[in-house]
Design an enzyme around this catalytic site. Sequence first.
Site, short mmCIF file in Angstrom:
data_model
loop_
_atom_site.label_atom_id
_atom_site.label_comp_id
_atom_site.label_asym_id
_atom_site.label_seq_id
_atom_site.Cartn_x
_atom_site.Cartn_y
_atom_site.Cartn_z
N SER A 157 17.85 41.29 -41.54
CA SER A 157 17.57 42.00 -40.29
C SER A 157 16.70 43.23 -40.57
O SER A 157 17.09 44.13 -41.32
CB SER A 157 18.87 42.44 -39.63
OG SER A 157 18.60 43.27 -38.52
N HIS A 179 14.77 38.59 -39.19
CA HIS A 179 15.47 38.78 -37.92
C HIS A 179 15.05 40.10 -37.30
O HIS A 179 15.08 41.15 -37.95
CB HIS A 179 16.98 38.77 -38.17
CG HIS A 179 17.81 38.72 -36.92
ND1 HIS A 179 17.98 37.58 -36.18
CD2 HIS A 179 18.52 39.68 -36.30
CE1 HIS A 179 18.77 37.83 -35.15
NE2 HIS A 179 19.10 39.11 -35.19
N ASP A 189 15.71 42.64 -34.27
CA ASP A 189 16.67 43.05 -33.24
C ASP A 189 16.00 43.99 -32.24
O ASP A 189 15.65 45.13 -32.60
CB ASP A 189 17.87 43.75 -33.86
CG ASP A 189 18.81 42.78 -34.56
OD1 ASP A 189 19.19 41.77 -33.94
OD2 ASP A 189 19.16 43.03 -35.73
N MET A 225 16.44 46.15 -28.84
CA MET A 225 17.47 46.74 -27.98
C MET A 225 16.83 47.68 -26.97
O MET A 225 15.92 48.43 -27.31
CB MET A 225 18.48 47.53 -28.84
CG MET A 225 19.07 46.76 -29.99
SD MET A 225 20.16 47.82 -30.97
CE MET A 225 20.44 46.79 -32.40
N HIS A 228 15.76 38.56 -31.61
CA HIS A 228 17.02 38.63 -30.86
C HIS A 228 16.87 39.69 -29.78
O HIS A 228 16.80 40.89 -30.06
CB HIS A 228 18.15 38.98 -31.84
CG HIS A 228 19.48 39.17 -31.20
ND1 HIS A 228 20.54 39.77 -31.86
CD2 HIS A 228 19.96 38.83 -29.97
CE1 HIS A 228 21.59 39.80 -31.06
NE2 HIS A 228 21.26 39.25 -29.92
N MET A 248 18.21 41.83 -27.14
CA MET A 248 19.38 42.48 -26.55
C MET A 248 18.89 43.37 -25.42
O MET A 248 18.97 44.60 -25.47
CB MET A 248 20.14 43.27 -27.62
CG MET A 248 20.86 42.39 -28.61
SD MET A 248 21.53 43.28 -30.03
CE MET A 248 20.10 43.24 -31.11
N MET A 303 27.66 36.39 -32.36
CA MET A 303 27.71 37.80 -32.68
C MET A 303 29.08 38.12 -33.27
O MET A 303 30.11 37.93 -32.62
CB MET A 303 27.46 38.65 -31.43
CG MET A 303 26.04 38.62 -30.91
SD MET A 303 24.81 39.14 -32.13
CE MET A 303 25.37 40.81 -32.53
N ASP A 355 25.54 36.83 -36.86
CA ASP A 355 24.92 38.15 -37.02
C ASP A 355 25.95 39.23 -36.78
O ASP A 355 26.59 39.29 -35.73
CB ASP A 355 23.77 38.29 -36.00
CG ASP A 355 23.06 39.63 -36.08
OD1 ASP A 355 23.31 40.39 -37.03
OD2 ASP A 355 22.24 39.91 -35.18
#
Length: 239
Positions: free
Chosen positions: A24, A47, A49, A51, A80, A82, A151, A189
């Site tokens: 990540s 990965h 992330d 947000m 990913h 979010m 998750m 994850d």
Amino acid sequence: MIPETQLPSEPQPGPPRAVKLAPSLLACDFTRLGEELQSIRGADWAHVDVMDGQFVPNISFGLPILAAARRASGLYMDVHLMIESPERYLRDFAEAGADGMTVHVEATRHIHRAVQLIRELGKNAGVTLNPGTPLEAVRPVLGDVDTVLVMSVNPGFGGQKFLPQSVERVRTLRRWLDELGSAATLQVDGGVSAANARALAEAGATCLVAGSAVFGQDGGAAGLERLRSSLGAGLGERA
């Protein structure tokens, strides 16, 4: 009365499958993004992330970092999202370099539509859910996705402790995917480390996301090798 020895048994997961490793980037040093990506060139995926401070209580990064990572590395970019209403930004992330995009069932009113939009953009589609959301929430789209993400922490921050009940959630999803004949990647994850990687693989996971466990004090290459070694013979080979 049927003798106990003849009662049907609960289906068990098959032998563990080869496991992809997806460091990540949330845990990397962004002042050295290119070098950090080079240090994990032996990984299977990177990965990413994203947000928004709304769906989760934190803001990470977005399109410019993904685009920079894409220029610096040939790794599969596993994004990913979010974020609330991810449909608004799917095309932007696709154009910035995403190879696959995973969306939360809790973040959209139309999960089937979001999955379809990702597919129409020529990208792999993934679905995920928070630890407190019943697994049944993703069951209607299991046959339509390329990745299912479990998750194993509450999303929003890196470095959290692994939630032990996640192993059973992986085992259940593996059974459902096998019943469908699905080849989807089953990803985990959150709090993944050398201490739990093997148990997750044995439960049926085929991709492990790890941030702090990879980008540690001794560098991404060493952290990646440590995680791969913890899986044992066969499982830790590049998928």
